[in-house]
Enzyme design. Structure first.
Site, PDB file in Angstrom:
ATOM      1  N   ASP A 157      51.951 -33.077 -47.014  1.00  0.00           N
ATOM      2  CA  ASP A 157      50.723 -32.492 -46.692  1.00  0.00           C
ATOM      3  C   ASP A 157      50.326 -32.522 -45.173  1.00  0.00           C
ATOM      4  OD1 ASP A 157      47.737 -32.209 -46.367  1.00  0.00           O
ATOM      5  OD2 ASP A 157      47.622 -32.490 -48.591  1.00  0.00           O
ATOM      6  N   HIS A 158      50.426 -31.519 -44.390  1.00  0.00           N
ATOM      7  CA  HIS A 158      50.430 -32.017 -43.076  1.00  0.00           C
ATOM      8  C   HIS A 158      49.180 -32.566 -42.604  1.00  0.00           C
ATOM      9  CE1 HIS A 158      48.606 -27.882 -42.674  1.00  0.00           C
ATOM     10  NE2 HIS A 158      48.227 -28.065 -41.664  1.00  0.00           N
ATOM     11  N   HIS A 220      44.605 -30.550 -49.032  1.00  0.00           N
ATOM     12  CA  HIS A 220      44.279 -31.175 -47.809  1.00  0.00           C
ATOM     13  C   HIS A 220      42.876 -31.845 -48.063  1.00  0.00           C
ATOM     14  CE1 HIS A 220      47.703 -29.096 -45.985  1.00  0.00           C
ATOM     15  NE2 HIS A 220      46.960 -27.596 -45.742  1.00  0.00           N
TER      16      HIS A 220
HETATM   17  C1  BG6 Z   1      47.964 -24.673 -44.499  1.00  0.00           C
HETATM   18  C2  BG6 Z   1      47.321 -23.647 -45.367  1.00  0.00           C
HETATM   19  O1  BG6 Z   1      48.568 -25.616 -45.572  1.00  0.00           O
HETATM   20  O2  BG6 Z   1      47.107 -25.135 -43.710  1.00  0.00           O
HETATM   21  C3  BG6 Z   1      46.729 -22.398 -44.548  1.00  0.00           C
HETATM   22  O3  BG6 Z   1      48.198 -22.904 -46.218  1.00  0.00           O
HETATM   23  C4  BG6 Z   1      45.722 -23.216 -43.295  1.00  0.00           C
HETATM   24  O4  BG6 Z   1      46.241 -21.392 -45.031  1.00  0.00           O
HETATM   25  C5  BG6 Z   1      46.476 -24.378 -42.816  1.00  0.00           C
HETATM   26  O5  BG6 Z   1      45.544 -22.267 -42.284  1.00  0.00           O
HETATM   27  C6  BG6 Z   1      45.687 -25.192 -41.734  1.00  0.00           C
HETATM   28  O6  BG6 Z   1      46.272 -26.243 -40.988  1.00  0.00           O
HETATM   29  P1  BG6 Z   1      45.865 -26.355 -39.611  1.00  0.00           P
HETATM   30  O7  BG6 Z   1      46.729 -27.531 -39.416  1.00  0.00           O
HETATM   31  O8  BG6 Z   1      45.958 -24.943 -39.004  1.00  0.00           O
HETATM   32  O9  BG6 Z   1      44.384 -26.915 -39.762  1.00  0.00           O
END
Ligand code: BG6
Length: 459
Positions: A157-158, A220
């Site tokens: 989950d980045h 997230h």
């Molecule tokens: C991803 C989703 O996990 O996170 C995307 O699948 C979303 O839809 C993205 O745009 C958002 O990540 P960040 O790091 O750009 O806020």
């Protein structure tokens, strides 16, 4: 601590994630000298492909570590083409979840990865989404754990790798001034917002099968919530942190009649036309997929009894930001604010952009009333511009064998339980509110808070 030498094997190497995130991140972290990067994709290798791999990094030296293997990962016979030089191995599955069981099974069958390697360690990294609902996630997890053990499985989950998300526990558990106020006795409400200016763009086909609840809330937003709401873990070790996060997820309850879903209609963002969601490539003309979600959750425990957690996330909104806002209860005051009562104290954790923290409190303004001001900590101003990207931290942690910033299975499972429940609620009401691209979302989301005598921060 130096990172150990290993072979990093990436499936789905020609996809966007590998090019945009994984290779630039690997180029930045201090890999051991002999660490190799084995890239696996279906496309034929040609000169152009190497340049595509390098397009998003300024450091071409990383290419010395590359080896590209063209193969169909659905064909077991082709796994014999995968050669790795190290006993320490990472298999990164940057593919769709439908391929996870096959790749995992064939890796084990081909002897490339084992639940008990004779030498070194074998780890598998899975990109999100981990399933499409509770049932598919359970099935997927069952299939993976037929071959490997939980301590070998790294579910990405980045958001957990983002600097300010990592900071939540440090801020909470190293500052008594915050720790003591971190409960429903003092906190009136918590808001978690992750808004994105981007419309779905080229990801329409994937997104239309997913929607905001599954794409953002299940992972997230609920991960951020669990870090904000959990009790103090016994130690900062991975197992203890995960244990406390799971407890919160188990205690979460949907507040009845609080789900607002929306879908963007044509509009404009920064002067550029954004089409109606249904006219995006890959999206069904009659699509009912939500591109916006707002809702209220309650936590049935002593700490948070009576404090709502409001969540919202949307695509094609007027601005892009992710933040957590804690609004404190008002106390008695000798002074008036401009509009009656002084403004409430707020603690704002800005996850992106402008990572930092702000504390809102009242001061004497030019006249003699209590004016709200912000005490502002900017992460970049304090620690420089080189804040590591989420994937740098996560890829280094896999090499170190640290699972703290990855989702443990029981977290994923409980998060799906909540999201499946929300989708059931939606199934009954079926309401989907249109909002113009470039605005902050449907009006109904404002009414959701107004009904409780509150408003979204910044509204
Ligand atoms: C991803 C989703 O996990 O996170 C995307 O699948 C979303 O839809 C993205 O745009 C958002 O990540 P960040 O790091 O750009 O806020």
């Amino acid at each position: 601590m130096a990172l150990p030498a290993c072979s990093i094997v990436i499936f789905g190497a020609t996809g966007d994630l590998t090019k945009r995130k994984l290779i630039p991140a690997l180029a930045k972290i201090p890999l051991a000298k002999s660490t190799e990067i084995v890239l696996i994709g279906r496309r034929a290798d040609n000169a152009g492909l190497r340049n595509e791999f390098l397009a998003f990094t300024k450091d071409a030296k990383i290419a010395k570590r590359f080896r590209y293997i063209q193969m169909d990962f659905n064909k077991f016979d082709e796994y014999k083409n995968i050669e790795v030089k190290h006993d320490n191995r990472i298999f990164y599955l940057a593919t769709g979840p439908e391929s996870f069981p096959t790749i995992t099974k064939y890796l084990e069958r081909a002897g490339l990865a084992s639940p008990k390697p004779a030498r070194g360690w074998h780890r598998l990294v899975f990109e999100k989404p981990f399933g499409y609902d509770l049932q598919s996630a359970q099935k997927l997890n069952h299939e993976l754990t037929q071959c490997f053990t939980e301590d070998q499985i790294y579910r990405i989950d980045h958001y957990l790798g983002k600097e300010l998300v990592q900071n939540i526990l440090v801020v909470r558990f190293s500052n008594p001034i915050f720790e003591r106020l971190w409960n429903g006795r003092y906190v009136d409400n918590v808001q978690i917002s992750v808004m994105e200016q981007h419309a779905v763009g080229s990801r329409g086909a994937y997104y239309d099968q997913s929607g905001a609840l599954r794409d953002m809330v299940q992972n997230h937003l609920l991960q951020i919530l669990s870090l904000i709401a959990m009790e103090a873990p016994t130690t900062a070790e991975s197992g203890d942190v995960h244990d406390e996060k799971v407890k919160v997820l188990r205690q979460l309850r949907y507040v009845p009649d609080s789900l607002v879903l929306g879908q963007y209609a044509a509009g404009s963002i920064s002067g550029k036309h954004v089409p109606d969601y249904k006219d995006e490539d890959g999206v069904g003309k009659r699509s009912r997929t939500e591109t916006y979600a707002a809702l209220a959750l309650a936590i049935d425990n002593q700490r948070w009894m009576g404090t709502p957690f409001y969540l919202r996330t949307g695509k094609a909104t007027g601005s892009s930001y992710a933040e957590v806002v804690m609004t404190f209860k008002r106390g008695s005051s000798l002074f008036h604010g401009k509009n009656g009562q002084p403004a409430p104290n707020k603690l704002i954790l800005r996850i992106q952009p402008d990572e930092g923290m702000r504390l809102q409190f009242n001061l004497k303004g030019n006249d003699c009333c209590a004016d709200p001001v912000l005490m502002d900590f900017s992460h970049k101003a304090e620690f420089g511009m080189n804040t590591p990207e989420a994937y740098e931290r996560l890829l280094a942690d896999v090499q170190r064998g640290d699972q703290t910033l990855f989702s443990r299975w029981d977290e994923v499972e409980h998060a799906w339980r909540i999201v499946d429940g929300l989708r059931k609620v939606h199934g009954k009401t079926g309401k989907l509110h249109a909002y113009r691209a470039g605005t902050s979302g449907p009006e109904e989301a404002k009414k959701l808070l107004a009904r409780d005598g509150r408003s979204w921060h910044g509204q």
